[in-house]
Design a protein around this motif. Structure first.
Motif, PDB file in Angstrom:
ATOM      1  N   SER A   1      14.695  -6.196 -30.557  1.00 14.11           N
ATOM      2  CA  SER A   1      14.487  -6.110 -29.106  1.00 14.11           C
ATOM      3  C   SER A   1      15.357  -5.027 -28.476  1.00 14.11           C
ATOM      4  CB  SER A   1      14.825  -7.444 -28.431  1.00 14.11           C
ATOM      5  OG  SER A   1      13.986  -8.485 -28.900  1.00 14.11           O
ATOM      6  N   VAL A   2      14.841  -4.484 -27.367  1.00 15.27           N
ATOM      7  CA  VAL A   2      15.623  -3.627 -26.474  1.00 15.27           C
ATOM      8  C   VAL A   2      15.862  -4.428 -25.204  1.00 15.27           C
ATOM      9  CG1 VAL A   2      15.650  -1.561 -25.063  1.00 15.27           C
ATOM     10  CG2 VAL A   2      14.738  -1.452 -27.381  1.00 15.27           C
ATOM     11  N   GLU A   3      17.123  -4.582 -24.848  1.00 17.94           N
ATOM     12  CA  GLU A   3      17.480  -5.332 -23.650  1.00 17.94           C
ATOM     13  C   GLU A   3      18.295  -4.429 -22.728  1.00 17.94           C
ATOM     14  OE1 GLU A   3      19.403  -9.692 -22.484  1.00 17.94           O
ATOM     15  OE2 GLU A   3      19.674  -8.855 -24.492  1.00 17.94           O
ATOM     16  N   THR A   4      17.846  -4.295 -21.487  1.00 15.10           N
ATOM     17  CA  THR A   4      18.554  -3.464 -20.503  1.00 15.10           C
ATOM     18  C   THR A   4      18.825  -4.289 -19.242  1.00 15.10           C
ATOM     19  OG1 THR A   4      16.428  -2.611 -19.712  1.00 15.10           O
ATOM     20  CG2 THR A   4      17.596  -1.284 -21.330  1.00 15.10           C
ATOM     21  N   LYS A   5      19.924  -3.933 -18.572  1.00 15.14           N
ATOM     22  CA  LYS A   5      20.322  -4.665 -17.372  1.00 15.14           C
ATOM     23  C   LYS A   5      20.680  -3.679 -16.265  1.00 15.14           C
ATOM     24  CE  LYS A   5      22.177  -8.565 -20.008  1.00 15.14           C
ATOM     25  NZ  LYS A   5      23.357  -9.439 -20.265  1.00 15.14           N
ATOM     26  N   GLY A   6      20.502  -4.096 -15.045  1.00 20.38           N
ATOM     27  CA  GLY A   6      20.847  -3.253 -13.904  1.00 20.38           C
ATOM     28  C   GLY A   6      20.543  -3.954 -12.601  1.00 20.38           C
ATOM     29  N   ASN A   7      20.798  -3.233 -11.507  1.00 18.07           N
ATOM     30  CA  ASN A   7      20.638  -3.827 -10.173  1.00 18.07           C
ATOM     31  C   ASN A   7      19.293  -3.532  -9.525  1.00 18.07           C
ATOM     32  OD1 ASN A   7      23.274  -4.906 -10.250  1.00 18.07           O
ATOM     33  ND2 ASN A   7      24.124  -2.933  -9.581  1.00 18.07           N
TER      34      ASN A   7
ATOM     35  N   ASP B   1      14.360   0.676 -12.033  1.00 21.97           N
ATOM     36  CA  ASP B   1      15.193   1.499 -12.916  1.00 21.97           C
ATOM     37  C   ASP B   1      15.442   0.799 -14.251  1.00 21.97           C
ATOM     38  OD1 ASP B   1      15.289   3.334 -10.888  1.00 21.97           O
ATOM     39  OD2 ASP B   1      17.274   2.716 -10.165  1.00 21.97           O
ATOM     40  N   VAL B   2      15.642  -0.511 -14.194  1.00 31.35           N
ATOM     41  CA  VAL B   2      15.876  -1.284 -15.422  1.00 31.35           C
ATOM     42  C   VAL B   2      14.645  -1.226 -16.326  1.00 31.35           C
ATOM     43  CG1 VAL B   2      16.269  -3.601 -16.346  1.00 31.35           C
ATOM     44  CG2 VAL B   2      17.563  -2.813 -14.372  1.00 31.35           C
ATOM     45  N   LYS B   3      13.477  -1.407 -15.716  1.00 28.35           N
ATOM     46  CA  LYS B   3      12.224  -1.351 -16.483  1.00 28.35           C
ATOM     47  C   LYS B   3      11.989   0.039 -17.045  1.00 28.35           C
ATOM     48  CE  LYS B   3       8.208  -3.108 -17.801  1.00 28.35           C
ATOM     49  NZ  LYS B   3       7.628  -1.935 -18.460  1.00 28.35           N
ATOM     50  N   LYS B   4      12.277   1.068 -16.257  1.00 25.10           N
ATOM     51  CA  LYS B   4      12.071   2.438 -16.717  1.00 25.10           C
ATOM     52  C   LYS B   4      12.967   2.755 -17.915  1.00 25.10           C
ATOM     53  CE  LYS B   4      12.313   7.266 -15.193  1.00 25.10           C
ATOM     54  NZ  LYS B   4      12.647   8.190 -14.076  1.00 25.10           N
ATOM     55  N   GLU B   5      14.230   2.360 -17.846  1.00 29.39           N
ATOM     56  CA  GLU B   5      15.153   2.594 -18.953  1.00 29.39           C
ATOM     57  C   GLU B   5      14.690   1.865 -20.211  1.00 29.39           C
ATOM     58  OE1 GLU B   5      19.817   1.730 -20.220  1.00 29.39           O
ATOM     59  OE2 GLU B   5      19.130   1.278 -18.187  1.00 29.39           O
ATOM     60  N   ASN B   6      14.211   0.647 -20.028  1.00 26.95           N
ATOM     61  CA  ASN B   6      13.730  -0.128 -21.173  1.00 26.95           C
ATOM     62  C   ASN B   6      12.513   0.534 -21.803  1.00 26.95           C
ATOM     63  OD1 ASN B   6      12.233  -2.583 -22.500  1.00 26.95           O
ATOM     64  ND2 ASN B   6      14.340  -3.264 -22.129  1.00 26.95           N
ATOM     65  N   ASP B   7      11.589   0.997 -20.962  1.00 25.54           N
ATOM     66  CA  ASP B   7      10.378   1.657 -21.465  1.00 25.54           C
ATOM     67  C   ASP B   7      10.706   2.928 -22.239  1.00 25.54           C
ATOM     68  OD1 ASP B   7       8.779  -0.302 -20.392  1.00 25.54           O
ATOM     69  OD2 ASP B   7       8.239   0.845 -18.595  1.00 25.54           O
TER      70      ASP B   7
ATOM     71  N   TYR C   1      18.913  -7.494 -12.689  1.00 23.08           N
ATOM     72  CA  TYR C   1      17.662  -7.643 -13.438  1.00 23.08           C
ATOM     73  C   TYR C   1      17.898  -7.416 -14.936  1.00 23.08           C
ATOM     74  CZ  TYR C   1      15.508  -7.585  -8.867  1.00 23.08           C
ATOM     75  OH  TYR C   1      15.173  -7.900  -7.574  1.00 23.08           O
ATOM     76  N   ASN C   2      17.146  -8.144 -15.727  1.00 23.24           N
ATOM     77  CA  ASN C   2      17.256  -8.070 -17.186  1.00 23.24           C
ATOM     78  C   ASN C   2      15.863  -7.832 -17.759  1.00 23.24           C
ATOM     79  OD1 ASN C   2      17.867  -8.314 -19.851  1.00 23.24           O
ATOM     80  ND2 ASN C   2      18.564 -10.424 -19.775  1.00 23.24           N
ATOM     81  N   ALA C   3      15.678  -6.668 -18.390  1.00 20.13           N
ATOM     82  CA  ALA C   3      14.389  -6.322 -18.995  1.00 20.13           C
ATOM     83  C   ALA C   3      14.505  -6.397 -20.514  1.00 20.13           C
ATOM     84  CB  ALA C   3      13.952  -4.927 -18.573  1.00 20.13           C
ATOM     85  N   THR C   4      13.520  -6.993 -21.153  1.00 19.74           N
ATOM     86  CA  THR C   4      13.526  -7.146 -22.607  1.00 19.74           C
ATOM     87  C   THR C   4      12.137  -6.865 -23.163  1.00 19.74           C
ATOM     88  OG1 THR C   4      15.225  -8.872 -22.472  1.00 19.74           O
ATOM     89  CG2 THR C   4      14.038  -8.687 -24.545  1.00 19.74           C
ATOM     90  N   GLN C   5      12.106  -6.081 -24.235  1.00 17.07           N
ATOM     91  CA  GLN C   5      10.873  -5.895 -24.988  1.00 17.07           C
ATOM     92  C   GLN C   5      11.189  -6.138 -26.456  1.00 17.07           C
ATOM     93  OE1 GLN C   5       7.876  -2.930 -24.159  1.00 17.07           O
ATOM     94  NE2 GLN C   5       9.113  -2.109 -22.459  1.00 17.07           N
ATOM     95  N   THR C   6      10.347  -6.947 -27.094  1.00 17.05           N
ATOM     96  CA  THR C   6      10.538  -7.303 -28.503  1.00 17.05           C
ATOM     97  C   THR C   6       9.389  -6.762 -29.339  1.00 17.05           C
ATOM     98  OG1 THR C   6      11.703  -9.332 -27.888  1.00 17.05           O
ATOM     99  CG2 THR C   6      10.852  -9.209 -30.128  1.00 17.05           C
ATOM    100  N   ILE C   7       9.733  -6.145 -30.449  1.00 16.27           N
ATOM    101  CA  ILE C   7       8.732  -5.588 -31.363  1.00 16.27           C
ATOM    102  C   ILE C   7       8.873  -6.263 -32.721  1.00 16.27           C
ATOM    103  CG2 ILE C   7       7.918  -3.509 -32.541  1.00 16.27           C
ATOM    104  CD1 ILE C   7       8.908  -1.878 -30.205  1.00 16.27           C
ATOM    105  N   GLU C   8       7.748  -6.655 -33.285  1.00 13.49           N
ATOM    106  CA  GLU C   8       7.718  -7.243 -34.630  1.00 13.49           C
ATOM    107  C   GLU C   8       7.191  -6.193 -35.607  1.00 13.49           C
ATOM    108  OE1 GLU C   8       6.500 -11.575 -35.796  1.00 13.49           O
ATOM    109  OE2 GLU C   8       4.717 -10.309 -36.019  1.00 13.49           O
TER     110      GLU C   8
END
Length: 229
Positions: free
Chosen positions: A47-53, A57-63, A103-110
């Motif tokens: 997973s990629v996990e990013t956090k911010g206010n 921006d949090v979603k963009k960094e995660n993407d 905000y906490n954005a997470t994407q998980t890849i299998e």
């Protein structure tokens, strides 16, 4: 005359019923078959996990990090069917003391790694591209159906051998099977959990192996009811 016919009919029914209910000598035994194999592939969940206010921006960094991860996977020539996005989330987290929302954005890849010689290279690359959480690693076999069949045959052989042991002192023989029950539980590969810190590498560190695969055991269980002769 009618009474005689009825009497004979009742006698025949009684004899027939007696024959049908005559007990058949039989024995019920269980058998287990086990096949131990060295795994030749693994399923990795990262997973990629990013956090911010700011949610955007949090979603963009995660993407952006996920994009880099997917480019790495493609570069390593993994088949498109062997990797997929498993989970995507963007959740607000409210701090009651500071009265502030982050905000906490997470994407998980299998990912299915069919060549375990690429495992270390892949994991190091994933970490370098932004993966900061390794959820689990499951070792498995690409020939699972073949080994399950072997385990079932071993289970049947053990059941017959066990029945022969029991009746060997009685002067009887094990005949045909009346019923066979498959008591095997669905095979589930056991995960090997790996924390991020066990995978992280210094830029100048020498490559090293990070996990021991060991063996996996594929088990079949049966219950067999044999006629005794």
């Amino acid at each position: 005359m009618k009474r005689t016919i009825v009497f004979l009919a009742l006698m025949l029914m009684t004899l027939s019923y007696g024959q049908e209910t005559k007990p058949v000598p039989q024995i019920t035994v269980s058998g287990e078959g086990k096949v131990k194999v060295i795994p030749d592939e693994a399923t990795v969940s990262v997973s990629v996990e990013t956090k911010g206010n700011v949610a955007k921006d949090v979603k963009k960094e995660n993407d952006e990090k996920i994009d880099a991860v997917l480019k790495l996977i493609k570069k390593m020539n993994l088949a498109p069917a062997d990797y997929r996005t498993q989970r995507v989330s963007l959740n607000p987290q409210y701090d009651y003391e500071k009265k502030k929302t982050s905000y906490n954005a997470t994407q998980t890849i299998e990912i299915i790694v069919r060549d375990l010689n690429k495992y270390d290279e892949l994991m190091e690359g994933l970490v370098n591209q932004g993966i900061n959480r390794i959820d689990n690693v499951v070792f498995q076999s690409s020939k699972l159906a073949q080994y399950e069949s072997e385990a079932r045959k071993l289970a049947m052989k053990e059941a017959k051998h066990k029945a022969e042991d029991y009746v060997s002192v009685l002067g009887q023989k094990v005949g045909r099977a009346l019923t066979i029950s498959d008591n095997t539980q669905s095979y589930t590969a056991q995960p090997v959990y790996a924390r991020f810190k066990t995978m992280a590498m210094e830029s100048d560190a020498a490559p090293r192996e990070t996990l021991a695969m060991g063996e996996i055991t594929i088990t079949a269980n049966v219950s067999v009811n044999f006629i005794l002769e």
